[in-house]
Motif scaffolding. Structure first.
Motif, PDB file in Angstrom:
ATOM      1  N   ILE A  36     112.436  56.364  35.026  1.00 24.63           N
ATOM      2  CA  ILE A  36     111.472  57.453  34.964  1.00 24.63           C
ATOM      3  C   ILE A  36     112.215  58.778  34.886  1.00 24.63           C
ATOM      4  O   ILE A  36     113.193  59.009  35.615  1.00 24.63           O
ATOM      5  N   ILE A  37     111.793  59.633  33.979  1.00 25.31           N
ATOM      6  CA  ILE A  37     112.350  60.984  33.823  1.00 25.31           C
ATOM      7  C   ILE A  37     111.210  61.969  34.064  1.00 25.31           C
ATOM      8  O   ILE A  37     110.129  61.834  33.472  1.00 25.31           O
ATOM      9  N   VAL A  38     111.448  62.936  34.918  1.00 30.93           N
ATOM     10  CA  VAL A  38     110.425  63.911  35.287  1.00 30.93           C
ATOM     11  C   VAL A  38     110.890  65.303  34.877  1.00 30.93           C
ATOM     12  O   VAL A  38     112.006  65.712  35.198  1.00 30.93           O
ATOM     13  N   GLU A  39     110.049  66.018  34.159  1.00 28.04           N
ATOM     14  CA  GLU A  39     110.303  67.417  33.809  1.00 28.04           C
ATOM     15  C   GLU A  39     109.242  68.280  34.486  1.00 28.04           C
ATOM     16  O   GLU A  39     108.058  68.166  34.184  1.00 28.04           O
ATOM     17  N   ILE A  49     108.425  57.138  31.028  1.00 29.88           N
ATOM     18  CA  ILE A  49     108.733  55.862  31.676  1.00 29.88           C
ATOM     19  C   ILE A  49     109.236  54.870  30.623  1.00 29.88           C
ATOM     20  O   ILE A  49     108.651  54.747  29.529  1.00 29.88           O
ATOM     21  N   ASN A  50     110.308  54.190  30.944  1.00 30.67           N
ATOM     22  CA  ASN A  50     110.894  53.190  30.048  1.00 30.67           C
ATOM     23  C   ASN A  50     109.889  52.059  29.812  1.00 30.67           C
ATOM     24  O   ASN A  50     109.517  51.328  30.734  1.00 30.67           O
ATOM     25  N   SER A  82     109.470  56.241  18.753  1.00 28.78           N
ATOM     26  CA  SER A  82     110.457  56.873  17.883  1.00 28.78           C
ATOM     27  C   SER A  82     111.785  57.090  18.602  1.00 28.78           C
ATOM     28  O   SER A  82     112.755  57.522  17.989  1.00 28.78           O
ATOM     29  N   VAL A  83     111.816  56.820  19.888  1.00 26.33           N
ATOM     30  CA  VAL A  83     113.046  56.977  20.662  1.00 26.33           C
ATOM     31  C   VAL A  83     113.516  55.600  21.114  1.00 26.33           C
ATOM     32  O   VAL A  83     112.782  54.620  21.063  1.00 26.33           O
ATOM     33  N   ASP A  84     114.753  55.545  21.552  1.00 30.72           N
ATOM     34  CA  ASP A  84     115.336  54.282  22.012  1.00 30.72           C
ATOM     35  C   ASP A  84     115.837  54.467  23.438  1.00 30.72           C
ATOM     36  O   ASP A  84     116.736  55.282  23.694  1.00 30.72           O
ATOM     37  N   PRO A  85     115.289  53.753  24.411  1.00 32.75           N
ATOM     38  CA  PRO A  85     114.199  52.783  24.267  1.00 32.75           C
ATOM     39  C   PRO A  85     112.839  53.475  24.137  1.00 32.75           C
ATOM     40  O   PRO A  85     112.719  54.655  24.474  1.00 32.75           O
ATOM     41  N   PRO A  86     111.816  52.754  23.675  1.00 30.76           N
ATOM     42  CA  PRO A  86     110.474  53.328  23.625  1.00 30.76           C
ATOM     43  C   PRO A  86     110.022  53.761  25.020  1.00 30.76           C
ATOM     44  O   PRO A  86     110.441  53.186  26.031  1.00 30.76           O
ATOM     45  N   ILE A  87     109.180  54.776  25.067  1.00 28.54           N
ATOM     46  CA  ILE A  87     108.749  55.301  26.366  1.00 28.54           C
ATOM     47  C   ILE A  87     107.229  55.428  26.410  1.00 28.54           C
ATOM     48  O   ILE A  87     106.549  55.437  25.373  1.00 28.54           O
ATOM     49  N   TYR A 133     101.983  59.533  41.321  1.00 30.76           N
ATOM     50  CA  TYR A 133     102.591  58.235  41.020  1.00 30.76           C
ATOM     51  C   TYR A 133     101.928  57.632  39.786  1.00 30.76           C
ATOM     52  O   TYR A 133     100.832  58.027  39.369  1.00 30.76           O
ATOM     53  N   VAL A 134     102.628  56.695  39.195  1.00 29.21           N
ATOM     54  CA  VAL A 134     102.114  55.862  38.109  1.00 29.21           C
ATOM     55  C   VAL A 134     102.270  54.416  38.566  1.00 29.21           C
ATOM     56  O   VAL A 134     103.355  54.016  38.991  1.00 29.21           O
TER      57      VAL A 134
END
Length: 406
Positions: A36-39, A49-50, A82-87, A133-134
């Motif tokens: 998980i990446i949070v901005e 999220i991966n 479009s990104v690797d890995p998909p998110i 949360y997710v």
């Protein structure tokens, strides 16, 4: 026989969920914190999220939702392959208002300031912490389960106390900091200087500097900021040089409830805009210069509207702390810069050449006039004496002849 047919069919139905997206074998693992990446943005919080690890655990994007709102499609994420890995990407506003369908927790906390920071004179500062949360639908059936549930927790912490210093005519800003899931509103804060009370026309400083006692209008505002907060100026001051912590030469426009005589506060803590104005002055240490430089600085906080009102209303009752700022600073405080403004030195009259304080040129004219006047006066007196002599001579001549005829 029927059971043997159902098992392959079930395997076929479950297969698309596990291979819907092409993922590397390195993501065939249980999801962890790195997925998980949070901005923490100034207006929107973005989560990524991966998708591959969630897919390996047996879930797809529709199974994951913000803050347990699984029946609301607005709280589900969007897939970006479009990104690797998909998110799976989620976006939610920085507020917890009723119009936010996926509301998260928003909490204001009091904190002790860094004793070595610029807010060291404050007793406490505040920060807003937003958490959420997710997750996937929970397995509530039975006592135990051999399948995993996914739960991604996130938080963003925003300090509410900021220092804006070295304000230039056109305010500048710094980039928002997003490391370690920290957010900042500093890039939304700007300071401008104007020459009119409507704050429309930016102040233009002539090459010789501003005339002393010129009224200068200052506006500090938050642009594109969530409506949850108002802007409150705690302390604004000026220095003859750019701001540093060890600086002792400073002129306070106001500190908390105490406002300097030639400063007028027109709006503070009532909206996302704060305004005050002051008369141009010069620093005495610049007495040998043609222009005096002024750098403007403001310590401000973002506070909930009701909290701003509480702080402002305390000015009527507070006496002991009337010279103290409303709040404090911390290491998380950020800075923006404005300055310098220049004021012109007042003209010093030349020393008079004579003790009567009359300019030398004027004395020259008066002396010349006196000489000319004396010449003409002497000539007039001579003519008057000569004329009298002729009158007397004529009188005696006429008198002598009259006696002869008798």
């Amino acid at each position: 026989m029927a059971l043997s047919l159902c098992l392959p069919l079930l395997a076929v139905l479950l297969q698309p969920a596990a291979s819907l997206y092409n993922c590397s074998s390195q993501y065939e693992r249980t999801p962890d914190n790195s997925d998980i990446i949070v901005e923490c943005g100034t207006h929107t919080i973005t989560l990524e999220i991966n998708l591959c690890t969630a897919q390996w655990a047996g879930f797809n994007a529709s199974n994951l939702a913000l803050n347990g709102n699984h029946n609301n499609t607005q709280c589900q994420g969007s897939v970006d392959d479009s990104v690797d890995p998909p998110i799976i990407r989620y976006q939610l506003p920085v507020n917890n208002s009723q119009d936010n369908p996926c509301r998260q927790s928003l909490q204001i906390v009091d904190e002790a300031p860094d004793p070595s920071g610029p807010f060291s004179s404050f007793s406490s500062i505040q920060s807003v912490i937003i958490t959420g949360y997710v997750d996937t639908p929970r397995s509530d059936v039975g006592l135990i389960s051999y399948s995993t549930d996914l739960y991604y927790h996130f938080s963003c912490r925003y300090p509410l106390e900021y220092l804006i210093n070295n304000t230039e005519i056109v305010a500048s800003s710094v980039s928002v900091a997003t490391s370690e899931n920290n957010g900042t509103f500093i890039d939304t804060l700007k300071m401008g200087v104007y020459n009119d009370s409507d704050h429309i026309y930016p102040l233009v400083v002539p090459s010789t500097g501003l005339e002393l006692r010129t009224r200068i209008f200052v506006e500090v505002k938050a642009v594109n900021l969530t409506g949850n907060f108002h802007l409150l100026l705690d302390h604004c001051f000026a220095t003859p040089t750019p701001y540093n912590m060890s600086q002792s030469e400073q002129h306070n426009f106001f500190t908390g409830c105490s406002v300097e005589d030639r400063t007028t506060m027109t709006n503070n803590g009532l909206s996302t805009v704060a305004r005050f104005n002051f008369e141009a002055f010069r620093f005495v240490q610049h007495r040998d210069r043609a222009k005096s430089s002024i750098y403007l600085h403001c310590i401000l906080r973002l506070c909930e509207p009701t909290n701003c009102q509480v702080l402002l209303s305390s000015c009527n009752a507070r006496r002991k702390r009337s010279l103290s700022p409303f709040g404090e600073e911390t290491n998380d405080s950020a800075t923006v810069s404005v300055g310098p403004l220049y004021t012109a030195r007042e003209d010093v009259p030349n020393a008079a050449a004579y003790s009567n304080n009359v300019a030398p040129g004027k004395d020259d004219v008066d002396v010349a006039g006196l000489v000319v006047g004396m010449v003409f006066g002497s000539a007039a007196a001579a003519l008057l004496v000569l004329g009298g002599w002729f009158v007397l001579k004529k009188y005696y001549w006429v008198g002598g002849r009259s006696q002869a005829f008798e």
